[in-house]
Write an enzyme that holds these catalytic residues in place. Structure first.
Site, PDB file in Angstrom:
ATOM      1  N   GLU A  90       9.566 124.924 -71.151  1.00 22.91           N
ATOM      2  CA  GLU A  90      10.978 124.678 -70.560  1.00 22.91           C
ATOM      3  C   GLU A  90      10.560 123.310 -70.738  1.00 22.91           C
ATOM      4  O   GLU A  90      10.040 122.097 -71.077  1.00 22.91           O
ATOM      5  CB  GLU A  90      10.309 124.184 -68.476  1.00 22.91           C
ATOM      6  CG  GLU A  90      10.414 126.000 -68.374  1.00 22.91           C
ATOM      7  CD  GLU A  90       9.575 126.249 -67.710  1.00 22.91           C
ATOM      8  OE1 GLU A  90       8.399 125.129 -66.484  1.00 22.91           O
ATOM      9  OE2 GLU A  90       9.876 126.824 -66.190  1.00 22.91           O
ATOM     10  N   CYS A 105      12.749 115.603 -69.602  1.00 23.86           N
ATOM     11  CA  CYS A 105      11.002 115.890 -69.664  1.00 23.86           C
ATOM     12  C   CYS A 105      11.124 116.770 -71.196  1.00 23.86           C
ATOM     13  O   CYS A 105      11.383 117.861 -70.537  1.00 23.86           O
ATOM     14  CB  CYS A 105      11.545 116.497 -68.693  1.00 23.86           C
ATOM     15  SG  CYS A 105       9.046 116.637 -68.133  1.00 23.86           S
ATOM     16  N   CYS A 112      -1.562 125.081 -72.382  1.00 19.99           N
ATOM     17  CA  CYS A 112      -2.141 123.322 -72.810  1.00 19.99           C
ATOM     18  C   CYS A 112      -3.555 123.988 -72.216  1.00 19.99           C
ATOM     19  O   CYS A 112      -3.618 124.705 -71.314  1.00 19.99           O
ATOM     20  CB  CYS A 112      -1.694 122.542 -71.681  1.00 19.99           C
ATOM     21  SG  CYS A 112      -2.719 121.209 -71.916  1.00 19.99           S
ATOM     22  N   CYS A 116      -6.119 121.662 -66.317  1.00 18.37           N
ATOM     23  CA  CYS A 116      -6.367 121.383 -64.739  1.00 18.37           C
ATOM     24  C   CYS A 116      -5.581 122.054 -63.730  1.00 18.37           C
ATOM     25  O   CYS A 116      -5.054 122.520 -64.196  1.00 18.37           O
ATOM     26  CB  CYS A 116      -4.880 119.977 -65.085  1.00 18.37           C
ATOM     27  SG  CYS A 116      -5.492 118.201 -65.989  1.00 18.37           S
ATOM     28  N   CYS A 119      -2.781 122.159 -62.007  1.00 25.36           N
ATOM     29  CA  CYS A 119      -1.070 122.099 -62.879  1.00 25.36           C
ATOM     30  C   CYS A 119      -0.265 123.820 -63.476  1.00 25.36           C
ATOM     31  O   CYS A 119      -2.199 125.064 -63.958  1.00 25.36           O
ATOM     32  CB  CYS A 119      -1.322 121.822 -64.542  1.00 25.36           C
ATOM     33  SG  CYS A 119       0.102 121.991 -65.533  1.00 25.36           S
ATOM     34  N   CYS A 331       6.670 126.515 -62.899  1.00 24.82           N
ATOM     35  CA  CYS A 331       5.772 125.266 -63.184  1.00 24.82           C
ATOM     36  C   CYS A 331       5.963 124.300 -62.977  1.00 24.82           C
ATOM     37  O   CYS A 331       6.649 123.154 -62.677  1.00 24.82           O
ATOM     38  CB  CYS A 331       6.310 125.497 -64.982  1.00 24.82           C
ATOM     39  SG  CYS A 331       5.282 124.119 -65.957  1.00 24.82           S
TER      40      CYS A 331
HETATM   41  N1  SAH Z   1      -0.783 117.491 -70.302  1.00 24.18           N
HETATM   42  C1  SAH Z   1       0.526 115.754 -70.102  1.00 24.18           C
HETATM   43  C2  SAH Z   1       1.227 115.835 -70.443  1.00 24.18           C
HETATM   44  C3  SAH Z   1       2.186 117.008 -69.049  1.00 24.18           C
HETATM   45  S1  SAH Z   1       1.864 116.988 -67.411  1.00 24.18           S
HETATM   46  C4  SAH Z   1      -0.382 114.882 -68.326  1.00 24.18           C
HETATM   47  O1  SAH Z   1      -1.309 115.580 -68.128  1.00 24.18           O
HETATM   48  O2  SAH Z   1      -0.033 113.941 -68.804  1.00 24.18           O
HETATM   49  C5  SAH Z   1       3.459 115.816 -66.899  1.00 24.18           C
HETATM   50  C6  SAH Z   1       2.536 115.563 -65.054  1.00 24.18           C
HETATM   51  O3  SAH Z   1       2.868 116.220 -64.482  1.00 24.18           O
HETATM   52  C7  SAH Z   1       0.927 114.927 -65.339  1.00 24.18           C
HETATM   53  O4  SAH Z   1       1.104 113.736 -64.868  1.00 24.18           O
HETATM   54  C8  SAH Z   1       0.814 116.081 -64.548  1.00 24.18           C
HETATM   55  O5  SAH Z   1      -0.571 115.625 -63.211  1.00 24.18           O
HETATM   56  C9  SAH Z   1       1.934 116.411 -63.842  1.00 24.18           C
HETATM   57  N2  SAH Z   1       1.824 117.487 -62.592  1.00 24.18           N
HETATM   58  C10 SAH Z   1       1.539 118.527 -62.791  1.00 24.18           C
HETATM   59  N3  SAH Z   1       1.374 120.085 -62.189  1.00 24.18           N
HETATM   60  C11 SAH Z   1       1.772 119.316 -61.038  1.00 24.18           C
HETATM   61  C12 SAH Z   1       1.864 119.347 -59.366  1.00 24.18           C
HETATM   62  N4  SAH Z   1       1.685 121.143 -59.108  1.00 24.18           N
HETATM   63  N5  SAH Z   1       2.567 118.240 -58.605  1.00 24.18           N
HETATM   64  C13 SAH Z   1       2.828 117.655 -58.938  1.00 24.18           C
HETATM   65  N6  SAH Z   1       2.638 116.645 -60.278  1.00 24.18           N
HETATM   66  C14 SAH Z   1       2.601 117.908 -61.460  1.00 24.18           C
HETATM   67 FE1  SF4 Z   2      -2.228 119.794 -69.536  1.00 19.38          FE
HETATM   68 FE2  SF4 Z   2      -1.128 120.521 -67.042  1.00 19.38          FE
HETATM   69 FE3  SF4 Z   2      -3.474 119.036 -67.310  1.00 19.38          FE
HETATM   70 FE4  SF4 Z   2      -0.798 117.954 -68.303  1.00 19.38          FE
HETATM   71  S1  SF4 Z   2      -1.361 118.431 -65.936  1.00 19.38           S
HETATM   72  S2  SF4 Z   2      -3.167 118.101 -69.580  1.00 19.38           S
HETATM   73  S3  SF4 Z   2      -0.047 120.205 -68.749  1.00 19.38           S
HETATM   74  S4  SF4 Z   2      -3.426 121.367 -67.571  1.00 19.38           S
END
Ligand code: SAH
Ligand code: SF4
Length: 342
Positions: A90, A105, A112, A116, A119, A331
């Site tokens: 995406e 973006c 990944c 987390c 996510c 996502c």
């Molecule tokens: N892996 C990297 C970059 C991709 S994620 C990182 O984690 O920084 C980009 C941003 O989107 C991160 O700050 C992540 O914490 C945030 N993010 C992920 N899931 C989310 C959600 N459900 N709502 C809001 N932000 C989210």
């Molecule tokens: Fe990976 Fe999602 Fe965590 Fe970013 S927020 S490091 S994309 S699992």
């Protein structure tokens, strides 16, 4: 068949040499690809018809396809792009009525490994790294489709950019040189891969580092981000300070606000203490609920209160504007990427 997207001027010169054309032709093709974003060789109208036919025998503009395109009422466009091996990523384009900036973006990996808990990408596990060409194709796809020129790039799509650092750095060089996007308009977001932060610090690019902290202490962070078990907040702080010392750049701290989990006044106080000696701005991201967990977004009141308390520490604090809320959010993190005041 050569794919022109992603080639350097030197690589395009090899093709024009083989076709016994001048180096100037290579420069023209390069401009058509990166600055004018053509979809087809036939659109390269300052090349003769004969030469275009010869070029079409050996090269094509791109090998990616737009599988899905969704346009939000706020102008945000989300693309699902498919590579030749069938994998998709995406990519999102965000635009603002009041600003000339067009921010892409981009994703750095398919899936990944960091996993987390909040996510959607992490839930899929790690599939593979994207090559630098696949990364820049995302921006070229946006430019070809919209006819607009991207001005800012954030690595906040799928994947952990610092676990694919070589390709990310190469892509950033190309954004800088070929797309003529200044390094200060490039932002890399990381979950905190400590050794790679040191590596990035040694690289003298003037890009912005965004750190996804999301927690005021290690205990809460471990619940949200398993990476805390590998590189804890103590080590992270040392790396961030070193980064600031070496680059002179201010870091952006991203802090996901989740109801009752990390949005309390006590959390704001602890966060302010942790960040006190780090040169940074803070970006609060109200959580976007995804299907896979029970986390909730705090009320606007709670968000404003948290912001107010943090601002007392003297830092600049913004709340991220939600973009593209009405388009499919399979996502979670691809919604609401950009700083703005609420
Ligand atoms: N892996 C990297 C970059 C991709 S994620 C990182 O984690 O920084 C980009 C941003 O989107 C991160 O700050 C992540 O914490 C945030 N993010 C992920 N899931 C989310 C959600 N459900 N709502 C809001 N932000 C989210
Ligand atoms: Fe990976 Fe999602 Fe965590 Fe970013 S927020 S490091 S994309 S699992």
């Amino acid at each position: 068949m050569k794919i022109l997207s992603g080639l350097s001027l030197e690589e395009i010169e090899k093709i024009t040499d083989e076709l016994h054309a001048s180096k100037f032709r290579a420069r023209q093709i390069h401009n058509w690809i990166y600055l004018k974003s053509v979809k087809d060789i036939d659109e390269m109208t300052d090349l003769s018809v004969k030469f275009r036919e010869e070029l079409k025998q050996v090269a094509t503009v791109t090998d990616v396809q737009i599988k899905v395109k969704q346009v939000s009422t706020d102008g945000t466009i989300k693309y699902l792009i498919q590579y030749p091996d069938g994998e998709c990523v995406e990519t999102v384009l965000m635009r603002f009525d009041n600003r000339a900036n067009l921010t892409a973006c981009v994703s750095s990996q398919i899936g990944c490994a960091v996993n987390c808990s909040f996510c959607a990408t992490g839930k899929r596990g790690f599939i593979r790294n994207l090559s630098y060409k696949e990364i820049i194709e995302q921006v070229l796809t946006i430019q070809r489709d919209t006819g607009l020129k991207v001005t800012n790039i954030v690595f906040m799509g799928q994947g952990e950019p610092l676990l694919n650092l070589d390709n990310v750095l190469k892509a950033m060089d190309i954004f800088n040189e070929n797309f003529q996007i200044g390094a200060r308009r490039l932002t890399v977001s990381t979950s905190g891969i400590v050794p790679q932060i040191y590596k990035l610090a040694e690289n003298d690019m003037q890009s912005t580092l965004a750190l996804s902290l999301h927690a005021p202490n290690s205990e809460v962070r471990r619940r949200l981000m398993p990476i805390e078990n590998k590189y804890n907040m103590g080590e992270l702080k040392k790396a961030l300070k070193k980064y600031v010392e070496m680059t002179g750049r201010r870091i952006t701290i991203e802090y996901l606000l989740i109801k009752d989990l990390n949005d309390t006044p006590e959390s704001a106080k602890q966060l302010a203490e942790y960040l006190a000696d780090i040169k940074c701005n803070i970006n609060l991201i109200p959580y976007n609920p995804t299907e896979k967990n029970d986390y909730q977004r705090p009320s606007s009141n709670a968000i404003q209160k948290f912001k107010y308390l943090l601002e007392h520490s003297g830092k600049k604090v913004t709340v991220r504007l939600e973009r593209g809320a009405d388009i499919d959010a399979a996502c979670g993190q691809l919604r609401g990427k950009v700083e703005g005041k609420v």
